[in-house]
Design a protein around this motif. Structure first.
Motif, short mmCIF file in Angstrom:
data_model
loop_
_atom_site.label_atom_id
_atom_site.label_comp_id
_atom_site.label_asym_id
_atom_site.label_seq_id
_atom_site.Cartn_x
_atom_site.Cartn_y
_atom_site.Cartn_z
N VAL A 1 11.44 -73.76 42.19
CA VAL A 1 10.50 -73.90 42.91
C VAL A 1 9.54 -74.91 42.17
O VAL A 1 9.17 -74.90 40.96
CB VAL A 1 9.63 -72.64 43.09
N LEU A 2 9.24 -76.07 42.87
CA LEU A 2 8.22 -77.15 42.21
C LEU A 2 6.75 -77.03 42.90
O LEU A 2 6.59 -76.73 43.94
CB LEU A 2 8.78 -78.53 42.62
N GLU A 3 5.84 -77.00 42.02
CA GLU A 3 4.38 -76.97 42.54
C GLU A 3 3.54 -77.83 41.64
O GLU A 3 3.43 -77.70 40.42
CB GLU A 3 3.79 -75.65 42.59
N ARG A 4 3.10 -78.52 42.40
CA ARG A 4 2.17 -79.76 41.51
C ARG A 4 0.73 -79.07 41.16
O ARG A 4 0.38 -79.57 40.28
CB ARG A 4 1.97 -81.14 42.25
N ASP A 5 0.37 -77.96 41.73
CA ASP A 5 -0.89 -77.39 41.52
C ASP A 5 -0.78 -76.11 41.30
O ASP A 5 -0.01 -75.64 40.48
CB ASP A 5 -1.93 -77.72 42.84
N ALA A 6 -1.77 -75.19 41.34
CA ALA A 6 -1.70 -73.83 41.29
C ALA A 6 -0.73 -73.19 42.32
O ALA A 6 -0.61 -73.44 43.54
CB ALA A 6 -2.97 -73.12 41.47
N ILE A 7 0.08 -72.23 41.69
CA ILE A 7 1.05 -71.46 42.60
C ILE A 7 0.32 -70.64 43.67
O ILE A 7 -0.70 -69.93 43.12
CB ILE A 7 2.00 -70.54 41.53
N GLY A 8 0.47 -70.82 44.82
CA GLY A 8 -0.39 -70.02 45.78
C GLY A 8 -0.93 -71.05 46.91
O GLY A 8 -1.17 -70.69 47.83
N GLY A 9 -0.92 -72.34 46.47
CA GLY A 9 -1.31 -73.40 47.49
C GLY A 9 -2.72 -73.08 47.86
O GLY A 9 -3.42 -72.49 46.95
N GLN A 10 -3.08 -73.55 49.00
CA GLN A 10 -4.65 -73.25 49.56
C GLN A 10 -4.68 -71.93 49.87
O GLN A 10 -5.77 -71.35 49.61
CB GLN A 10 -4.66 -74.02 50.94
N ALA A 11 -3.70 -71.10 50.45
CA ALA A 11 -3.93 -69.82 50.35
C ALA A 11 -4.33 -69.01 49.26
O ALA A 11 -5.00 -68.12 49.24
CB ALA A 11 -2.78 -68.96 51.13
#
Length: 564
Positions: free
Chosen positions: A259-269
């Motif tokens: 899993v790649l995520e550029r910001d915080a895990i969880g996104g906007q939610a």
């Protein structure tokens, strides 16, 4: 003992049993106070607030000597808005009272209601209480222990962004000034002349000139640690609800999952203060908790997370690796047999220069729940009419002196869930400006004023403002995707039968969640036609797995056929 947060118990006929139950579980970490009536409880609360004592919870028996417990709980926010409120219902009265309790919960007269324990070890009773206390501890209380320290000067916007990231990840943290006693050891370890902000992560790593991306990468492992030649079965780009669901189901079925995520895990939610309509959580769940639990769940099945860098390109594999896709980030390349795009959406910018210049200094894009404490007794504005804006307004109202929602539409009901519309109407310090836009704003070093234009009357008004939270609707982040991956006119990814007919193979469209690049799928908010809700995004993340399996089976057939 005096610095412990208070749980206030208000008992009637069962007061002794209630006190004994709470003391047996919570007496070490909370100060248990008791009152014998609603009037006495309000007096106790006023004294606690005047003394600066934090109140974590007010738990009131359904029937009190001078009235009803629900009526008391309705009055609590006027004294202390952040305390969690629980109605305690004797089992013998539960069925009779149920309809009234449900109506009171919908009016937000309380947070929840629970039946009194009928014997020892009533864990369902305590689960309800612990969930509320946990959310209070994250969103209201200052952490009593710290996993991560952030050393920065007052007003450092980069440090504020790091703090917001840590809050969204659910990592207890402290903000320390360079002159604080506890900061000295961190700065000594960082070395002479270390650039602020300095962060000491929970794994002991010291980061100087820290950015949110650098901190995120330090938390979950850098891309440089990816073994050479490794190929994932599934590579999920984006760790919001859709991406996390895809990761959980893929990893649980034995697929090698990254899993790649550029910001915080969880996104906007992950920044939502409380999601109340998510299946299986009758008392609601914060976006941070949902993301945290989903990440842990996926990790326990074997999914690997890499954060802090954005995906910048996805390409088919070269001629000697036609079964692979390559996903590129700055400085690294990852190989995968299938790719699931779950990048979600980003909030639109206001496009007002004076306001955008103050991002991080009173102006925030997104819910920014970490900043709610900083808005105590201040005048705050929330721009947007969707569920995220409503959740942010309700959460901010627990701290701010006033919260004003600013919406273009004639009302909230067109774009917001009914339960949130009712909750906003029931919150006395929230008001709504309809048919209105933010036209200008500014201040010396931080936000101080805003100008609003009334779209109906054609008039403008200036107001003092301490905080502006912008949740303006969604724009997909798809500019990095290749041209052969079809998008709709708004930039969302097309899938299945919605893809252009000229991209179909043999007159057949791609699978329902598959894009015009074979083996690349799109789920959640980034997909054209999706519902733009947490539950539907999670559902799409789970639903993509049969399609992934089908593609992997097709790859095996191709490989087998090539070797016959």
């Amino acid at each position: 003992m005096d610095d412990l947060p208070v749980i206030l118990l208000v008992g009637g006929r069962h007061a002794d049993d209630i006190e004994a139950e709470f003391r047996a579980r919570y007496d070490r970490d909370y100060r248990i106070e008791c009152a014998a009536s609603a009037a006495a409880a309000l007096d106790v609360l006023r004294d606690l607030v005047a003394g600066g004592v934090p109140v974590a919870m007010v738990a009131a028996e359904y029937r009190l000597p001078d009235g009803g417990g629900v009526e008391l709980l309705h009055q609590v926010p006027a004294v202390v808005a952040t305390a969690r409120r629980v109605a305690l219902v004797p089992t013998s009265e539960y069925v009779e009272a149920l309809d009234g309790l449900r109506a009171a919960a919908l009016r937000r007269d309380m947070d929840t209601f629970v039946a009194l324990p009928r014997g020892a070890r009533d864990e369902e009773f305590h689960i309800a209480l612990v969930e509320l206390l946990s959310e209070w501890g994250w969103s209201v209380s200052r952490p009593t222990v710290s996993a991560t320290d952030v050393v920065a000067a007052d007003g450092d916007r980069q440090a504020a962004a790091v703090h917001d990231l840590l809050e969204r990840l659910g990592i207890p943290n402290r903000r320390l000034g360079p002159g604080d006693d506890d900061a000295r050891a961190v700065l000594e370890e960082a070395g002479p002349g270390a650039e602020l902000p300095v962060v000491r992560a929970y794994n002991g790593r010291i980061l100087t000139g820290a950015t949110p991306a650098a901190v995120a990468e330090a938390m979950y492992g850098g891309f440089d640690s990816i073994p050479d030649g490794s190929i994932a079965d599934v590579l999920v780009v984006g760790a919001g609800p859709a991406g996390l669901a895809a990761a959980v189901y893929a990893a649980s079925e034995g697929l090698a999952t990254i899993v790649l995520e550029r910001d915080a895990i969880g996104g906007q939610a992950g920044s939502s203060s409380m999601i109340r309509n998510y299946l299986g959580f009758p008392r609601g769940i914060s976006g941070m908790r949902l993301a945290q639990r989903s990440r842990v769940q996926a990790g326990r099945f074997g999914a690997r997370f890499y954060t802090g860098r954005a995906a910048i390109r996805v390409t088919p594999g070269p001629a000697d690796e036609p079964e692979h896709h390559h996903v590129h980030v700055d400085g690294a390349r990852l190989c995968a047999r299938t790719v699931v795009l779950a990048t979600g959406v980003a909030y639109r910018r206001l496009g007002v220069a004076g306001i955008d210049a103050l991002v991080g200094a009173g102006v925030y894009y997104g819910a920014a729940t970490s900043m709610a404490r900083e808005m105590a007794d201040r005048d705050v504005y929330v721009v947007g009419g969707g569920n995220s804006a409503g959740q942010a307004a309700v959460h901010l109202a627990k701290f701010a002196g006033s919260v004003t929602m600013v919406v273009r539409r004639a009302g909230l009901a067109e774009s917001m869930s009914d339960y949130l519309v009712r909750e906003i109407a029931a919150t006395p310090n929230i008001s709504v400006m309809t048919r209105t836009v933010v036209a200008d704003g500014g201040g010396e070093g931080r936000l101080q004023w805003l100008r609003f234009d009334d779209l109906g009357a054609g008039t403008s008004v200036l107001r003092l403002a301490d905080g502006l939270f912008c949740l303006l609707g969604a724009e997909p982040d798809c500019a990095w995707l290749p041209g052969e991956l079809a998008l709709d006119e708004r930039g969302f990814v097309l899938t299945g039968r919605d893809t252009p007919r000229e991209s179909w193979t043999g007159g057949r469209p791609p699978a329902s969640l598959e894009t015009t690049m074979r083996g690349v799928f799109a789920v959640g908010d980034v997909r054209a036609g999706s519902m733009k809700r947490v539950a539907s995004a999670s559902g799409e993340g789970a639903s993509v797995l049969p399609l992934v399996h089908a593609h992997l089976a097709w790859l095996r057939e191709q490989e087998y056929g090539a070797t016959v």
